[in-house]
Structures are given as structure tokens and as C-alpha cells.
Design a protein around this motif. Structure first.
Motif, PDB file in Angstrom:
ATOM      1  N   LEU A 130       0.640  -1.385  -0.058  1.00 51.75           N
ATOM      2  CA  LEU A 130      -0.084  -0.060   0.136  1.00 51.75           C
ATOM      3  C   LEU A 130       0.993   1.344  -0.010  1.00 51.75           C
ATOM      4  O   LEU A 130       0.644   2.287  -0.758  1.00 51.75           O
ATOM      5  CB  LEU A 130      -0.954   0.010   1.250  1.00 51.75           C
ATOM      6  N   LEU A 131       1.860   1.415   0.945  1.00 50.81           N
ATOM      7  CA  LEU A 131       2.891   2.449   0.941  1.00 50.81           C
ATOM      8  C   LEU A 131       3.468   2.569  -0.328  1.00 50.81           C
ATOM      9  O   LEU A 131       4.063   3.551  -1.023  1.00 50.81           O
ATOM     10  CB  LEU A 131       3.868   2.228   1.821  1.00 50.81           C
ATOM     11  N   THR A 132       3.890   1.531  -1.104  1.00 48.64           N
ATOM     12  CA  THR A 132       4.477   1.614  -2.625  1.00 48.64           C
ATOM     13  C   THR A 132       3.654   2.258  -3.511  1.00 48.64           C
ATOM     14  O   THR A 132       4.177   2.919  -4.248  1.00 48.64           O
ATOM     15  CB  THR A 132       4.737   0.128  -3.031  1.00 48.64           C
ATOM     16  N   MET A 133       2.053   1.795  -3.462  1.00 49.00           N
ATOM     17  CA  MET A 133       1.144   2.232  -4.387  1.00 49.00           C
ATOM     18  C   MET A 133       1.163   3.891  -4.020  1.00 49.00           C
ATOM     19  O   MET A 133       0.997   4.738  -4.895  1.00 49.00           O
ATOM     20  CB  MET A 133       0.118   1.695  -4.459  1.00 49.00           C
ATOM     21  N   LEU A 134       1.224   4.203  -2.767  1.00 54.94           N
ATOM     22  CA  LEU A 134       1.000   5.711  -2.429  1.00 54.94           C
ATOM     23  C   LEU A 134       2.257   6.336  -2.877  1.00 54.94           C
ATOM     24  O   LEU A 134       2.070   7.741  -3.379  1.00 54.94           O
ATOM     25  CB  LEU A 134       0.601   5.600  -0.986  1.00 54.94           C
ATOM     26  N   LEU A 135       3.419   5.960  -2.872  1.00 53.68           N
ATOM     27  CA  LEU A 135       4.730   6.668  -3.143  1.00 53.68           C
ATOM     28  C   LEU A 135       4.534   6.867  -4.739  1.00 53.68           C
ATOM     29  O   LEU A 135       5.090   7.837  -5.273  1.00 53.68           O
ATOM     30  CB  LEU A 135       5.811   5.736  -2.746  1.00 53.68           C
ATOM     31  N   ILE A 136       4.265   5.888  -5.314  1.00 50.93           N
ATOM     32  CA  ILE A 136       4.117   6.044  -6.835  1.00 50.93           C
ATOM     33  C   ILE A 136       3.114   7.129  -7.105  1.00 50.93           C
ATOM     34  O   ILE A 136       3.440   7.827  -7.987  1.00 50.93           O
ATOM     35  CB  ILE A 136       3.643   4.627  -7.474  1.00 50.93           C
ATOM     36  N   LEU A 137       2.031   7.246  -6.548  1.00 53.42           N
ATOM     37  CA  LEU A 137       1.028   8.355  -6.677  1.00 53.42           C
ATOM     38  C   LEU A 137       1.427   9.533  -6.386  1.00 53.42           C
ATOM     39  O   LEU A 137       1.615  10.659  -7.224  1.00 53.42           O
ATOM     40  CB  LEU A 137      -0.309   8.022  -5.637  1.00 53.42           C
ATOM     41  N   ALA A 138       2.472   9.575  -5.310  1.00 54.01           N
ATOM     42  CA  ALA A 138       2.910  11.035  -5.014  1.00 54.01           C
ATOM     43  C   ALA A 138       4.129  11.390  -5.867  1.00 54.01           C
ATOM     44  O   ALA A 138       4.152  12.570  -6.261  1.00 54.01           O
ATOM     45  CB  ALA A 138       3.714  10.673  -3.569  1.00 54.01           C
ATOM     46  N   LEU A 139       4.781  10.460  -6.488  1.00 57.37           N
ATOM     47  CA  LEU A 139       5.702  10.839  -7.389  1.00 57.37           C
ATOM     48  C   LEU A 139       4.942  11.267  -8.733  1.00 57.37           C
ATOM     49  O   LEU A 139       5.545  12.369  -9.503  1.00 57.37           O
ATOM     50  CB  LEU A 139       6.581   9.541  -7.990  1.00 57.37           C
ATOM     51  N   LEU A 140       3.914  10.705  -9.191  1.00 56.06           N
ATOM     52  CA  LEU A 140       3.198  11.244 -10.285  1.00 56.06           C
ATOM     53  C   LEU A 140       2.809  12.599 -10.162  1.00 56.06           C
ATOM     54  O   LEU A 140       2.809  13.416 -10.902  1.00 56.06           O
ATOM     55  CB  LEU A 140       2.087  10.153 -10.492  1.00 56.06           C
ATOM     56  N   VAL A 141       2.060  12.703  -8.930  1.00 57.10           N
ATOM     57  CA  VAL A 141       1.545  14.222  -8.668  1.00 57.10           C
ATOM     58  C   VAL A 141       2.908  15.250  -8.878  1.00 57.10           C
ATOM     59  O   VAL A 141       2.751  16.312  -9.068  1.00 57.10           O
ATOM     60  CB  VAL A 141       0.693  14.129  -7.340  1.00 57.10           C
ATOM     61  N   GLN A 142       3.805  14.825  -8.076  1.00 52.00           N
ATOM     62  CA  GLN A 142       5.085  15.856  -7.832  1.00 52.00           C
ATOM     63  C   GLN A 142       5.545  16.009  -9.267  1.00 52.00           C
ATOM     64  O   GLN A 142       5.874  17.051  -9.716  1.00 52.00           O
ATOM     65  CB  GLN A 142       5.888  15.359  -6.829  1.00 52.00           C
ATOM     66  N   GLY A 143       5.662  15.089  -9.927  1.00 54.66           N
ATOM     67  CA  GLY A 143       6.445  15.129 -11.422  1.00 54.66           C
ATOM     68  C   GLY A 143       5.573  15.648 -12.431  1.00 54.66           C
ATOM     69  O   GLY A 143       5.981  16.370 -13.446  1.00 54.66           O
ATOM     70  N   LEU A 144       4.179  15.569 -12.248  1.00 53.14           N
ATOM     71  CA  LEU A 144       3.323  16.177 -13.273  1.00 53.14           C
ATOM     72  C   LEU A 144       2.442  17.336 -12.961  1.00 53.14           C
ATOM     73  O   LEU A 144       1.997  18.183 -13.854  1.00 53.14           O
ATOM     74  CB  LEU A 144       2.274  15.206 -13.635  1.00 53.14           C
ATOM     75  N   ALA A 145       2.504  17.916 -11.748  1.00 44.82           N
ATOM     76  CA  ALA A 145       1.683  19.118 -11.304  1.00 44.82           C
ATOM     77  C   ALA A 145       2.499  20.165 -11.774  1.00 44.82           C
ATOM     78  O   ALA A 145       3.896  20.304 -12.005  1.00 44.82           O
ATOM     79  CB  ALA A 145       1.363  19.058  -9.749  1.00 44.82           C
ATOM     80  N   PRO A 146       1.808  21.475 -12.251  1.00 45.00           N
ATOM     81  CA  PRO A 146       0.424  21.849 -12.113  1.00 45.00           C
ATOM     82  C   PRO A 146      -0.508  21.073 -13.071  1.00 45.00           C
ATOM     83  O   PRO A 146      -1.616  21.809 -13.388  1.00 45.00           O
ATOM     84  CB  PRO A 146       0.323  23.299 -11.948  1.00 45.00           C
ATOM     85  N   PHE A 147       0.086  20.149 -14.031  1.00 42.82           N
ATOM     86  CA  PHE A 147      -0.731  19.867 -14.820  1.00 42.82           C
ATOM     87  C   PHE A 147      -1.371  20.622 -16.036  1.00 42.82           C
ATOM     88  O   PHE A 147      -2.479  20.492 -16.426  1.00 42.82           O
ATOM     89  CB  PHE A 147      -2.146  18.919 -14.441  1.00 42.82           C
ATOM     90  N   GLN A 148      -0.412  21.436 -16.467  1.00 42.16           N
ATOM     91  CA  GLN A 148      -0.680  22.427 -17.479  1.00 42.16           C
ATOM     92  C   GLN A 148       0.019  22.028 -18.630  1.00 42.16           C
ATOM     93  O   GLN A 148       1.190  21.991 -18.590  1.00 42.16           O
ATOM     94  CB  GLN A 148      -0.366  23.861 -17.122  1.00 42.16           C
ATOM     95  N   LEU A 149      -0.624  21.879 -19.958  1.00 45.21           N
ATOM     96  CA  LEU A 149       0.284  21.613 -21.136  1.00 45.21           C
ATOM     97  C   LEU A 149       0.972  22.498 -21.612  1.00 45.21           C
ATOM     98  O   LEU A 149       0.485  23.877 -21.724  1.00 45.21           O
ATOM     99  CB  LEU A 149      -1.007  21.006 -22.340  1.00 45.21           C
ATOM    100  N   ARG A 150       2.290  22.407 -22.289  1.00 46.10           N
ATOM    101  CA  ARG A 150       2.890  23.425 -22.872  1.00 46.10           C
ATOM    102  C   ARG A 150       2.511  23.451 -24.384  1.00 46.10           C
ATOM    103  O   ARG A 150       1.791  22.570 -25.016  1.00 46.10           O
ATOM    104  CB  ARG A 150       4.280  23.065 -23.081  1.00 46.10           C
ATOM    105  N   PRO A 151       2.387  24.848 -24.882  1.00 45.96           N
ATOM    106  CA  PRO A 151       1.910  24.944 -26.286  1.00 45.96           C
ATOM    107  C   PRO A 151       3.025  24.318 -27.305  1.00 45.96           C
ATOM    108  O   PRO A 151       2.720  23.674 -28.375  1.00 45.96           O
ATOM    109  CB  PRO A 151       2.082  26.540 -26.518  1.00 45.96           C
ATOM    110  N   VAL A 152       4.305  24.229 -26.724  1.00 48.33           N
ATOM    111  CA  VAL A 152       5.329  23.513 -27.497  1.00 48.33           C
ATOM    112  C   VAL A 152       6.040  22.670 -26.891  1.00 48.33           C
ATOM    113  O   VAL A 152       6.717  22.882 -25.736  1.00 48.33           O
ATOM    114  CB  VAL A 152       6.369  24.523 -28.286  1.00 48.33           C
ATOM    115  N   PRO A 153       6.425  21.479 -27.219  1.00 53.51           N
ATOM    116  CA  PRO A 153       7.110  20.628 -26.236  1.00 53.51           C
ATOM    117  C   PRO A 153       8.393  20.968 -25.999  1.00 53.51           C
ATOM    118  O   PRO A 153       9.060  21.689 -26.885  1.00 53.51           O
ATOM    119  CB  PRO A 153       7.272  18.995 -27.138  1.00 53.51           C
TER     120      PRO A 153
END
Length: 391
Positions: free
Chosen positions: A262-285
Motif C-alpha cells: 500500500l505504501l509503495t502504491m501511495l509513493l508512486i501516486l506521490a511521484l506522479l503528482v509531484q512530477g506532473l503538477a500543475p498539469f498544464q500543457l505546454r504550447p510547444v514540447p
């Protein structure tokens, strides 16, 4: 001196020492814009003995060579102090001489001394396990990697390790918590999971009675220590994360049979949130940087060193948790490296991030370190005393 490791572990640690040497050379000579050195650079090098460097540079040079001393002492336990310091001193001096030919670097002979201090501190830490075992404290040394992870967590929070007794600076550090508190759901979530992992590590490390009480006493002491560090702040997400993370582990996860999963799955979720927030797309990659430590070396500061400690703690914890639940080290390492690489690729399409290869390499390095230390039989680290009663 700690008991010797098996030959397989020593060989893995010896390879780690050479990797650390390459990392130090890479970080010290980046961006490799070599030019001819004039007489002014040589005079400045010798004059550096007469001028004290600032505390930030001093601590950076100590921290840079500390892991090298730690790994070298474990890899070659019979290596004398004189030979260890001479070998590392030659590396440090060679790097300073090479920096004479780098206009973007300032060579200093004082840095050699601070590098050697870092080696000495790391080598001394390598012998701390036996002293802890003989001290009578119920601190378990059977999981050396867990002890290292907890140390990385503390180091990440106490960087840049420069305390101050100035009351105004202390109040300034607490201002984001008391005067201008800002709630950020993403940061609160990440901090909650990271503190839950820290609590899990403490449950493994402290084998005696009162571990919950001691952990609850540790939290305010750590935040007070953070507030006393120069250029450090105590934020609302961090404090809430400590409270929620402790409740999450003590009240929920510690009671579950599959707590590590369970803690592994929560840590994966935290990594996804930390790495992808604020979830705003770039106009150019954005461009993906294949040069290791690209963002880290653009401005080499102790804040970046703290970020490096934090990332090593997070990715090392992911490897540790995934492997504890019965998975192989290869699976745990592949999970950590694959997840971080996928996040970095996704960051090319998201704003607020610098996509680069550094994080997957840190995850790979932590998996390698775990592989180097986990093969030591537990009997080598077990204390010669009766186990404490369960709490």
C-alpha cells in the motif's frame, strides 16, 4: 570498524566507489569549457590559502566527498586512514588543478582540505554501525539501507546545515507557516506520503519500546532544527504532511498485512503528482536533456544539494519498499527507473518542469546501492543481546 562485508558486497561497493569518482569529476569539471590558464589563475590558486571560503562553499565541498569516504571505507575495510586520505586527496587536488583551465570555475586549495574532511566524516560514519550495536541502544542495524534512507531524509530537511542563533532569522523561517500559510493540495499529498515512509523506516530501525513516543518527540525537534537553519523555511504543507503521514502510518497502514504494498502504491501516486503538477500543457514540447545533472549544475547551490538528497530518499524508498514486499531487486529497480523516466518524458509536454535524464539515473544508482548492501547476512549486523520486548 564494522564487520567485513561478503566479497560480493565489497565488489559491488568498489564499483560504486568508481561511479562516485566519475560523478565527482563530472560535477567538478562541468561544463568542460577548457582554456589556457594564465599566471593570474596560478597566483589566485595559491592566494586561496589565505582567504576563507564562505560557509556554503565549505559545506558543499564537505558533502561532495562524504559519500566517497563512506563507500571507500566499506569497500576496502583494511585500507588505512593514511592511504585513504592520500588517495582521495590526490583526486581533490587534481580536480582543483584542472579547474584552473575552466573559466567558469574558481580553483581553491582550501577546497582540497574541505574535501578531505568530507572523506574523513564519511569514513567515520562507516564505523558507526558497530558502535551503535555495542552502545545498548535498540537501534537496529540489520537494514543498513533503511538507516541510510532515514539519514537522507534528515539531510534533505536540514540542508544547508548552517545553523543560526539570530532570532529574526528564526522568525523569518516560521513566517510561511504562521503569517502567510499557503495550502497546496499537491504538496500536502506528497509530504504526507513521504512522512509516512519516514515513519515506516523508523518502525524498522527502532526495535525497542516507546518508538511511537520517540518518533512524536522527533517531529517538533526536527521542525525547530529546520527553522534554525539559514535560508530554510517551515511551510504549512510540510507540517500538515508530518501530522497526516504519521496518522496514516500509525492509524491505518501499520495495521495492514500488506502495508509495504500500500505504501509503495501511495509513493508512486506521490511521484506522479509531484512530477506532473500543475498539469498544464505546454504550447510547444520542451527539449529533453540527456546531459546528466543538467538542471542541477546550472546553479550549483546547497539548495540543489538538498533536492538531490530528497530525490535519493524518494527513489531509494521506492526500491526498498517494492523489494520488501517480496519483489526482486531487478523488479524494484526497473519500477523506479521506468517510472521516473516516464515522468520525465511526460514533462516535455507539461509546464513548470525541466525534463532530463538525471532522475532515472538517481533511481538506478539507489537500486545499485541497495544491491550492494542487501547481500550482507543479517547475522553480521545483529547485536549480541536479547531482543527487546514488543511494544
Amino acid at each position: 570498524m564494522p564487520p567485513p562485508l561478503p566479497s560480493t558486497s565489497r565488489h559491488a561497493l568498489q564499483r560504486l566507489v568508481w561511479v562516485l569518482c566519475l560523478v565527482i569529476v563530472y560535477g567538478s569539471l562541468y561544463p568542460f569549457d577548457f582554456q589556457a590558464a594564465g599566471s593570474g589563475e596560478w597566483h589566485a590558486l595559491f592566494d586561496s590559502l589565505l582567504h576563507m571560503t564562505n560557509r556554503g562553499d565549505t559545506l558543499s565541498n564537505v558533502v561532495l566527498f562524504l559519500p566517497l569516504g563512506l563507500a571507500a571505507r566499506l569497500a576496502w575495510p583494511t585500507l588505512g586512514w593514511g592511504r585513504l586520505l592520500a588517495w582521495c586527496g590526490a583526486l581533490a587536488l587534481g580536480l582543483q588543478l584542472a579547474q584552473l583551465f575552466l573559466p567558469s570555475r574558481d580553483a581553491s586549495l582550501q577546497d582540497v582540505g574541505w574535501n578531505l574532511l568530507g572523506v574523513a566524516v564519511g569514513a567515520a560514519l562507516a564505523g558507526s554501525a558497530r558502535r551503535l550495536r555495542l552502545s545498548g541502544l535498540p537501534l537496529s542495524t540489520t537494514d543498513t539501507f533503511a538507516l541510510a534512507l532515514f539519514g537522507l531524509w534528515l539531510a534533505a530537511r536540514l540542508t544547508p546545515f548552517v545553523p543560526s542563533l539570530d532570532w529574526q532569522l528564526f522568525k523569518q523561517s516560521l513566517k510561511p507557516l504562521l503569517v502567510h500559510p499557503q495550502s497546496d493540495w499537491a504538496r500536502i499529498l506528497v509530504q504526507t506520503v513521504l512522512w509516512a515512509v519516514a515513519a515506516r523506516l523508523w518502525w524498522v530501525l527502532w526495535a525497542g519500546r516507546g518508538r511511537l513516543a520517540l518518533y512524536l518527540m522527533l517531529l517538533p525537534c526536527l521542525f525547530l532544527a529546520e527553522a534554525s537553519i539559514v535560508n530554510n523555511v517551515v511551510s504549512l504543507p510540510s507540517v500538515l504532511g508530518a501530522m497526516l503521514g504519521t496518522l496514516l502510518w500509525v492509524g491505518v497502514l501499520a495495521r495492514q498485512r500488506s502495508s509495504d504494498s500500500l505504501l509503495t502504491m501511495l509513493l508512486i501516486l506521490a511521484l506522479l503528482v509531484q512530477g506532473l503538477a500543475p498539469f498544464q500543457l505546454r504550447p510547444v514540447p520542451a527539449e529533453f536533456h540527456w546531459l546528466p545533472m543538467y538542471g542541477f549544475l546550472q546553479q550549483l547551490t546547497l539548495y540543489n544539494v538538498g533536492m538531490l538528497f530528497a530525490k535519493a530518499y524518494i527513489y531509494g524508498s521506492l526500491v526498498w519498499l517494492a523489494q520488501r514486499e517480496g519483489g526482486s531487486l531487478r523488479f524494484a529497480g526497473t519500477l523506479a527507473v521506468g517510472l521516473t523516466f516516464a515522468i520525465e518524458l511526460a514533462q516535455t509536454r507539461l509546464m513548470g518542469h525541466t525534463p532530463e535524464i538525471t532522475d532515472p539515473l538517481i533511481a538506478l544508482a539507489m537500486a545499485g546501492v541497495y544491491g550492494a548492501v542487501q547481500s550482507a547476512p543479517a547475522s553480521q549486523w545483529r547485536r549480541r543481546r536479547s531482543p527487546p520486548q514488543a511494544e
